[in-house]
Design an enzyme around this catalytic site. Structure first.
Site, PDB file in Angstrom:
ATOM      1  N   ARG A 268       0.837  -1.206   0.000  1.00 51.05           N
ATOM      2  CA  ARG A 268       0.000   0.000   0.000  1.00 51.05           C
ATOM      3  C   ARG A 268       0.870   1.253   0.000  1.00 51.05           C
ATOM      4  NH1 ARG A 268      -3.856  -0.837   5.017  1.00 51.05           N
ATOM      5  NH2 ARG A 268      -2.020  -1.998   5.702  1.00 51.05           N
TER       6      ARG A 268
ATOM      7  N   THR B  67       1.613 -11.036   3.145  1.00 56.61           N
ATOM      8  CA  THR B  67       1.041  -9.922   3.888  1.00 56.61           C
ATOM      9  C   THR B  67      -0.315 -10.297   4.453  1.00 56.61           C
ATOM     10  OG1 THR B  67       0.570  -7.550   3.799  1.00 56.61           O
ATOM     11  CG2 THR B  67      -0.163  -8.872   1.925  1.00 56.61           C
TER      12      THR B  67
ATOM     13  N   LYS C 270       0.124 -20.672  13.511  1.00 57.23           N
ATOM     14  CA  LYS C 270      -1.282 -20.621  13.903  1.00 57.23           C
ATOM     15  C   LYS C 270      -2.092 -21.661  13.131  1.00 57.23           C
ATOM     16  CE  LYS C 270      -5.290 -17.525  14.017  1.00 57.23           C
ATOM     17  NZ  LYS C 270      -5.874 -16.282  13.503  1.00 57.23           N
TER      18      LYS C 270
ATOM     19  N   TYR D 212      -5.762 -18.264   7.806  1.00 58.33           N
ATOM     20  CA  TYR D 212      -4.773 -18.989   7.012  1.00 58.33           C
ATOM     21  C   TYR D 212      -5.458 -20.017   6.113  1.00 58.33           C
ATOM     22  CZ  TYR D 212      -0.866 -17.317   9.987  1.00 58.33           C
ATOM     23  OH  TYR D 212       0.065 -16.569  10.649  1.00 58.33           O
TER      24      TYR D 212
ATOM     25  N   LEU E  96       4.195  -5.544  11.914  1.00 55.52           N
ATOM     26  CA  LEU E  96       3.230  -5.962  12.941  1.00 55.52           C
ATOM     27  C   LEU E  96       3.787  -7.031  13.869  1.00 55.52           C
ATOM     28  CD1 LEU E  96      -0.227  -6.292  11.117  1.00 55.52           C
ATOM     29  CD2 LEU E  96       0.321  -4.804  13.042  1.00 55.52           C
ATOM     30  N   MET E  97       4.693  -7.854  13.365  1.00 49.64           N
ATOM     31  CA  MET E  97       5.157  -9.011  14.141  1.00 49.64           C
ATOM     32  C   MET E  97       6.675  -9.069  14.081  1.00 49.64           C
ATOM     33  SD  MET E  97       2.330 -11.818  12.867  1.00 49.64           S
ATOM     34  CE  MET E  97       2.862 -11.742  11.155  1.00 49.64           C
TER      35      MET E  97
END
Length: 356
Positions: free
Chosen positions: A35, A73, A114, A147, A181-182
Site C-alpha cells: 500500500r 502480507t 497458527k 490462514y 506488525l510481528m
C-alpha cells in the site's frame, strides 16, 4: 534467469523485504507490491496498490506480467471472522486480476504456526495441547482461521488457472523490518536498549513453559531461501512446508545471551508473567530521549516494536518447535544458527542507527 518475474506482495514487511532482496541477488526481475511501498533499493520495482480494491490492482499491475507470486502480507482485524473475510479477499482479488494475464506459473503463500496451534482458546480452553514438534501432516483444526481461507483461495485459483503452489509456515520470523506488525527481534533490541539506558534488568516477559521448553525461530533469509527453492523445484510443487532455522534452543539460555550482547543484566521466569506491553507502556518518552541522545533515526517506540505479538509468542503455555520433514526429504538443507540470527539483526540495527 530474467524470464522469471517475481511479484512480492507485502514487500515492506519482514518477510517480503528480505525475500525481494534475495530474489534480486539471484537475478530475478522483482516487483514489490505494498500500500505504501517505501522500497529504498532501486533494483526492486515498487507497485503501489490496495489489495482490497480490484480496480486499483488492475491499474497498478497493468504493465506487470509476473511468473511467480510470493504472498506475504495480512491485515489484522478485530475478530477472526473479519480476518477471514478481509485476508481471503486480498488473495482472491490479486489472483483474479492476474488470471487474465495468463503468465503466473507458481504462487507461494506465507502463513505460520497458527495453522497448527489455532487461537489461544484452542489449546488452553480445551486443555488439549498439540504434540510437538509440529509436523506438516497435522490436519486443520476445527476453529475459524484466516490462514485456511487464504489457502483455499489459492487452491481455487490454481484449479482454474493451472499454476502450482507452495505454502510456507514459519515460526517467529527474525529479520530486519521497520514498522512491522510481528517483529520479535527488533522489539527485543529496543527493549534491551531501554533497559541499558535506564539501568533496569531485562525481565523475562513470558510463561514458564516458554522459558524452560524447547523453541526455534525462522530467520527471514532462510525463509526466503525456502520460498525460492520451492518455486523453482519441480519436486516441491503443491506442498506445504514448515520452515525454521534448523536448530533448537531454550529461552532460559538465549535470554541471557541477548542481555549479554547489550551489556545488561537479565532476570528469568520468577513465578509471574510481566508482559512487554506493560513494561514498555510508559517508555515512549524514554525512547525519544534515547533517539535524541544518540542521534538515531526518529522512529516512535511503537513504530519499531510490536510488544503485543512478542507477548503472544513468549507467553504460550506450551513449548513450540517444528519438524521440517517435507522439505528436508526433498533436499532443502539450509541451516542458520539462531544466536547468529539475533546478532546479525542487532548489528544491522546499530549500523543503520535504529538502536544505539
Amino acid at each position: 534467469m530474467m524470464d522469471r518475474i517475481a511479484l512480492v506482495v507485502g514487500a515492506t514487511g519482514i518477510t517480503g523485504s528480505n525475500l525481494a532482496q534475495e530474489l534480486v541477488a539471484q537475478g530475478w526481475k522483482t516487483y514489490g507490491l505494498a500500500r505504501h511501498p517505501k522500497i529504498e533499493k532501486s533494483d526492486v520495482f515498487p507497485v503501489k496498490a490496495d489489495l482490497l480494491d480490484p480496480e486499483d490492482l488492475m491499474r497498478a499491475l497493468e504493465t506487470v506480467y509476473p511468473t511467480h507470486i510470493f504472498f506475504s502480507t495480512w491485515m489484522r482485524q478485530d475478530s477472526e471472522t473479519a480476518n477471514i473475510e478481509v485476508n481471503s479477499r486480498m488473495v482472491r482479488n490479486l489472483l483474479d486480476v492476474l488470471s487474465k494475464k495468463n503468465t503466473v506459473e507458481h504462487v507461494a503463500l506465507v502463513t505460520g504456526l497458527k495453522h497448527y496451534l489455532g487461537p489461544f482458546e484452542a489449546y488452553v480452553g480445551a486443555g488439549v495441547f498439540p504434540n510437538t514438534p509440529i509436523r506438516e501432516e497435522q490436519p486443520r483444526l476445527q476453529y475459524p482461521n484466516f490462514y485456511y481461507a487464504q489457502e483455499d483461495e489459492i487452491y481455487r485459483a490454481a484449479d482454474r488457472d493451472g499454476f502450482t503452489w507452495s505454502i510456507h509456515r514459519p515460526h517467529t520470523v527474525i529479520g530486519h523490518a521497520i514498522g512491522n506488525l510481528m517483529n520479535l527481534g527488533v522489539t527485543l533490541a529496543v527493549y534491551a536498549s531501554i533497559c541499558k539506558e535506564t539501568g533496569k534488568k531485562m525481565l523475562w516477559p513470558g510463561s514458564e513453559a516458554q522459558w524452560r521448553g524447547l523453541s526455534d525461530v525462522t530467520d527471514s533469509n532462510i525463509l526466503a531461501q525456502q520460498l525460492i527453492w520451492a518455486a523453482t523445484n519441480k519436486a516441491a510443487k503443491n506442498m506445504a512446508f514448515n520452515i525454521v532455522n534448523g536448530d533448537v534452543f531454550r529461552w532460559n539460555w538465549m535470554w541471557g545471551r541477548i542481555a549479554q550482547y547489550f551489556g545488561v543484566e537479565s532476570e528469568g521466569f520468577n513465578g509471574t508473567v510481566t508482559p512487554l506491553a506493560d513494561q514498555l507502556a510508559n517508555e515512549s518518552q524514554t525512547w525519544q530521549d534515547i533517539v535524541k541522545k544518540y542521534g538515531l533515526h526518529d522512529h516512535e517506540l511503537f513504530e519499531l516494536t510490536s510488544p503485543w505479538h512478542t507477548d503472544l509468542d513468549l507467553g504460550r503455555p506450551i513449548e513450540v518447535m517444528v519438524d521440517m520433514a517435507n522439505s528436508r526429504k526433498l533436499g532443502f538443507g539450509a541451516y542458520q544458527n539462531t544466536e547468529d540470527s539475533f546478532i546479525k539483526l542487532f548489528e544491522q540495527l546499530r549500523l543503520e542507527r535504529v538502536i544505539p
